[in-house]
Design a protein around this motif. Structure first.
Motif, PDB file in Angstrom:
ATOM      1  N   VAL A 224       0.857  -1.062  -0.002  1.00 51.22           N
ATOM      2  CA  VAL A 224       0.011   0.319   0.049  1.00 51.22           C
ATOM      3  C   VAL A 224       0.787   1.179  -0.011  1.00 51.22           C
ATOM      4  N   ALA A 225       0.385   2.194  -1.151  1.00 50.72           N
ATOM      5  CA  ALA A 225       1.350   3.346  -1.265  1.00 50.72           C
ATOM      6  C   ALA A 225       0.515   4.495  -1.242  1.00 50.72           C
ATOM      7  N   LEU A 226       0.942   5.894  -0.993  1.00 46.40           N
ATOM      8  CA  LEU A 226       0.164   7.006  -1.197  1.00 46.40           C
ATOM      9  C   LEU A 226       0.012   7.690  -2.555  1.00 46.40           C
ATOM     10  N   LYS A 227      -1.045   8.042  -3.049  1.00 42.38           N
ATOM     11  CA  LYS A 227      -1.143   8.779  -4.273  1.00 42.38           C
ATOM     12  C   LYS A 227      -0.129  10.242  -4.168  1.00 42.38           C
ATOM     13  N   ASN A 228       0.426  10.510  -5.405  1.00 43.97           N
ATOM     14  CA  ASN A 228       1.130  11.882  -5.231  1.00 43.97           C
ATOM     15  C   ASN A 228       2.427  11.778  -4.501  1.00 43.97           C
ATOM     16  N   ALA A 229       2.977  10.389  -4.282  1.00 37.22           N
ATOM     17  CA  ALA A 229       4.270  10.349  -3.594  1.00 37.22           C
ATOM     18  C   ALA A 229       5.413   9.715  -4.825  1.00 37.22           C
ATOM     19  N   TYR A 230       6.646  10.187  -4.349  1.00 34.17           N
ATOM     20  CA  TYR A 230       7.580   9.805  -5.112  1.00 34.17           C
ATOM     21  C   TYR A 230       8.643   9.181  -4.355  1.00 34.17           C
ATOM     22  N   HIS A 231       8.973   7.862  -4.890  1.00 37.50           N
ATOM     23  CA  HIS A 231       9.863   7.101  -3.847  1.00 37.50           C
ATOM     24  C   HIS A 231      11.300   6.736  -4.786  1.00 37.50           C
TER      25      HIS A 231
ATOM     26  N   ALA B  63       5.201  16.261  -4.070  1.00 42.77           N
ATOM     27  CA  ALA B  63       3.601  16.762  -4.179  1.00 42.77           C
ATOM     28  C   ALA B  63       3.621  18.215  -3.879  1.00 42.77           C
ATOM     29  N   GLY B  64       4.710  18.851  -3.361  1.00 40.77           N
ATOM     30  CA  GLY B  64       4.771  20.087  -2.879  1.00 40.77           C
ATOM     31  C   GLY B  64       4.746  20.218  -1.425  1.00 40.77           C
ATOM     32  N   VAL B  65       5.270  19.308  -0.738  1.00 42.63           N
ATOM     33  CA  VAL B  65       5.484  19.463   0.936  1.00 42.63           C
ATOM     34  C   VAL B  65       3.878  19.758   1.496  1.00 42.63           C
TER      35      VAL B  65
ATOM     36  N   ILE C 280       0.037  -3.379  -6.038  1.00 48.13           N
ATOM     37  CA  ILE C 280       0.175  -2.175  -5.443  1.00 48.13           C
ATOM     38  C   ILE C 280      -1.167  -1.288  -5.170  1.00 48.13           C
ATOM     39  N   THR C 281      -1.689  -1.014  -4.119  1.00 47.73           N
ATOM     40  CA  THR C 281      -2.771  -0.268  -3.861  1.00 47.73           C
ATOM     41  C   THR C 281      -2.520   0.964  -3.431  1.00 47.73           C
ATOM     42  N   LEU C 282      -2.902   2.108  -4.011  1.00 43.52           N
ATOM     43  CA  LEU C 282      -2.797   3.471  -3.706  1.00 43.52           C
ATOM     44  C   LEU C 282      -3.835   4.045  -2.852  1.00 43.52           C
ATOM     45  N   ILE C 283      -3.700   4.656  -1.868  1.00 39.43           N
ATOM     46  CA  ILE C 283      -4.537   5.536  -1.028  1.00 39.43           C
ATOM     47  C   ILE C 283      -4.075   7.042  -0.836  1.00 39.43           C
ATOM     48  N   GLU C 284      -5.200   7.800  -0.197  1.00 44.31           N
ATOM     49  CA  GLU C 284      -5.024   9.052  -0.191  1.00 44.31           C
ATOM     50  C   GLU C 284      -4.413   9.559   1.091  1.00 44.31           C
ATOM     51  N   ILE C 285      -3.364  10.335   0.945  1.00 40.97           N
ATOM     52  CA  ILE C 285      -3.067  10.894   2.362  1.00 40.97           C
ATOM     53  C   ILE C 285      -3.987  11.534   3.234  1.00 40.97           C
ATOM     54  N   ASN C 286      -4.033  11.444   4.555  1.00 39.92           N
ATOM     55  CA  ASN C 286      -4.822  12.092   5.389  1.00 39.92           C
ATOM     56  C   ASN C 286      -6.208  11.645   5.405  1.00 39.92           C
ATOM     57  N   ASN C 287      -6.602  10.446   4.627  1.00 36.79           N
ATOM     58  CA  ASN C 287      -7.839   9.955   4.094  1.00 36.79           C
ATOM     59  C   ASN C 287      -7.891   8.673   5.081  1.00 36.79           C
ATOM     60  N   ILE C 288      -8.549   9.011   6.580  1.00 34.15           N
ATOM     61  CA  ILE C 288      -8.611   7.667   7.184  1.00 34.15           C
ATOM     62  C   ILE C 288      -9.396   6.609   6.778  1.00 34.15           C
ATOM     63  N   ASP C 289     -10.545   6.817   6.231  1.00 34.65           N
ATOM     64  CA  ASP C 289     -11.315   5.938   5.555  1.00 34.65           C
ATOM     65  C   ASP C 289     -10.623   4.922   4.550  1.00 34.65           C
TER      66      ASP C 289
ATOM     67  N   SER D 282       7.091   1.581  -9.209  1.00 35.78           N
ATOM     68  CA  SER D 282       5.626   0.958  -9.223  1.00 35.78           C
ATOM     69  C   SER D 282       4.745   1.749  -8.151  1.00 35.78           C
ATOM     70  N   LEU D 283       5.276   2.385  -7.211  1.00 31.73           N
ATOM     71  CA  LEU D 283       4.701   3.111  -6.097  1.00 31.73           C
ATOM     72  C   LEU D 283       3.980   4.362  -6.618  1.00 31.73           C
ATOM     73  N   THR D 284       4.172   5.107  -7.642  1.00 33.32           N
ATOM     74  CA  THR D 284       3.571   6.142  -7.922  1.00 33.32           C
ATOM     75  C   THR D 284       2.286   6.122  -8.725  1.00 33.32           C
ATOM     76  N   SER D 285       1.509   7.182  -8.564  1.00 32.56           N
ATOM     77  CA  SER D 285      -0.024   7.444  -9.103  1.00 32.56           C
ATOM     78  C   SER D 285       0.089   8.037 -10.371  1.00 32.56           C
ATOM     79  N   SER D 286       1.436   8.654 -10.712  1.00 29.07           N
ATOM     80  CA  SER D 286       1.576   9.479 -11.951  1.00 29.07           C
ATOM     81  C   SER D 286       1.421   8.442 -13.405  1.00 29.07           C
ATOM     82  N   ALA D 287       0.336   8.382 -13.937  1.00 26.61           N
ATOM     83  CA  ALA D 287       0.471   7.560 -15.245  1.00 26.61           C
ATOM     84  C   ALA D 287       1.170   7.793 -16.244  1.00 26.61           C
ATOM     85  N   GLU D 288       1.738   9.433 -16.156  1.00 28.86           N
ATOM     86  CA  GLU D 288       2.759   9.976 -17.255  1.00 28.86           C
ATOM     87  C   GLU D 288       3.926   9.404 -17.108  1.00 28.86           C
TER      88      GLU D 288
END
Length: 395
Positions: free
Chosen positions: A129-136, A192-194, A162-171, A144-150
């Motif tokens: 599980v990784a976060l969207k808009n992350a860069y590793h 993502a810009g801090v 790989i499952t991508l989730i939103e930061i600060n989204n507890i659900d 493989s952990l990035t959400s950027s299709a580009e």
């Protein structure tokens, strides 16, 4: 005879069609210098690398002393080398007790790769599980952990499961289950810009990982080594990961990375199979000597203690600027959010022309990155802010 510029463009592999293209002959403190003597104030530290400043003499002397002893002598993990041992002693001293086993690699991407393998090996699971808009990083596993299709479509297929989730989204934490080997996050999303994970989210994330038996990995490759006002960002919240990743500023300007965990977890790489992870140059003694010296500099010059004052100056200066819609920051990792990508890019380009090095974020081109050496003075910050604001209004 070809000039350096001609060789660079014809024979040095390029990462984009429009590299910055500055010729730099030397660097000192917070400044880069061209062969003609033009001075550039470096407000990005080689992307959060030069925390102790460029060409730090204490670090250089440590490198020279190690060079007189030896360079590479063995693949990582086979021989006791004093430079590695001394650095490890200093690292575990600044970390929580359970983060007591350090595996050295050469870069941030390699630290990510090692951590993913460690999590799979220890848990016997395969889901990540990784976060969207992350860069590793840019290697296959890290990418493989990035959400950027580009950024991934040209290199697919990458790692499965790989499952991508939103930061600060507890659900979204319901996606962490008994099949999950690990959850990997940047507690401060750099590209993502801090964007920071808040304390409530980190608490729930830690609780969920513990309940489900998934390892929690914090990627602090960009936010570590004092940049946020603590050695690592997680120390602000007290939420301790199972695996910590560091690189960039770790080496004091030399290439060095590490993934750090407990001895129990790390021991799983020693058998079934033996050499579960291996690197030739990881923990290079010269890099370790530089890293050890960089830790000394941060401690002796009380650089971490000065981060808040310097961060506050940037924030207070730009908070009322009508062209800056938001100032996001974690210590001296700062994003100036602009009204548009066009304005941000033009501002960055103009700043470089006027001797100030700033850039955009990979996943947020409408924000300007500020991440200077921690050694920057208030006077240098004031000069930089005045110049940048003048440039913004002109652009």
């Amino acid at each position: 005879m070809l000039s350096q510029r001609e060789i660079f463009y014809q024979h040095v592999a390029q990462t984009s069609k429009n590299p910055m293209g500055l010729t730099i002959e030397r660097a000192e403190g917070c400044y880069l210098y061209s062969p003609e003597g033009k001075k550039y104030l470096d407000l990005i530290s080689g992307t959060s690398v030069s925390n102790v400043g460029h060409n730090n003499r204490y670090v250089i002397n440590a490198i020279k002393q190690q060079l007189d002893k030896h360079m590479h002598i063995s693949v990582y993990g086979e021989m006791i080398q004093s430079a590695q041992v001394l650095l490890t002693q200093k690292l575990v001293a600044i970390l929580p007790e359970q983060l007591n086993s350090v595996y050295y690699v050469n870069s941030g991407s390699e630290a990510v790769e090692g951590a993913l393998k460690l999590a799979k090996r220890y848990t016997g699971r395969r889901k990540i599980v990784a976060l969207k808009n992350a860069y590793h990083g840019g290697t296959h596993g890290a990418l493989s952990l990035t959400s950027s299709a580009e950024h991934i479509k040209a290199f697919a297929p990458l790692l499965p499961n790989i499952t991508l989730i939103e930061i600060n989204n507890i659900d979204d934490l319901k996606n962490i289950d008994e099949d999950t080997a690990c959850v990997i996050i940047e507690p401060v999303q750099g590209e993502a810009g801090v964007v920071k994970a808040n304390d409530q989210y980190l608490n729930e994330l830690r609780k969920t990982c513990s309940q489900k038996g998934a390892l929690l990995i914090f990627d602090e490759i960009q936010s570590g080594m004092g940049r946020t006002g603590k050695w690592f960002y997680f120390q602000h919240s007290g939420i301790v990961p199972d695996i910590l990743l560091t690189a960039k500023a770790l080496g004091g300007g030399m290439p060095l990375g590490a993934f750090i965990s407990s001895q129990e977890i790390m021991d799983s790489l020693t058998h079934e199979p033996v050499l579960g992870h291996i690197t030739t140059f990881g923990g290079h003694p010269v890099c370790c000597a530089a890293a050890s010296a960089a830790i000394d500099v941060i401690e002796n010059e009380k650089l971490i203690e000065s981060v808040k004052e310097k961060s506050d100056f940037f924030y207070e200066f730009f908070a009322d600027n009508p062209l800056v819609t938001e100032v996001r920051r974690s210590g001296l990792l700062i994003a100036l959010q602009m009204e548009s990508a066009e304005l941000a890019i033009k501002t960055c380009n103009s700043c470089v022309k006027h001797g100030i090095i700033v850039d955009n974020f990979l996943f947020n081109e409408s924000a300007i990155r500020i991440a200077p050496p921690l050694t920057i003075s208030i006077q240098e910050i004031e000069t930089a802010c005045d110049s940048m604001q003048e440039i913004m209004y002109k652009v």
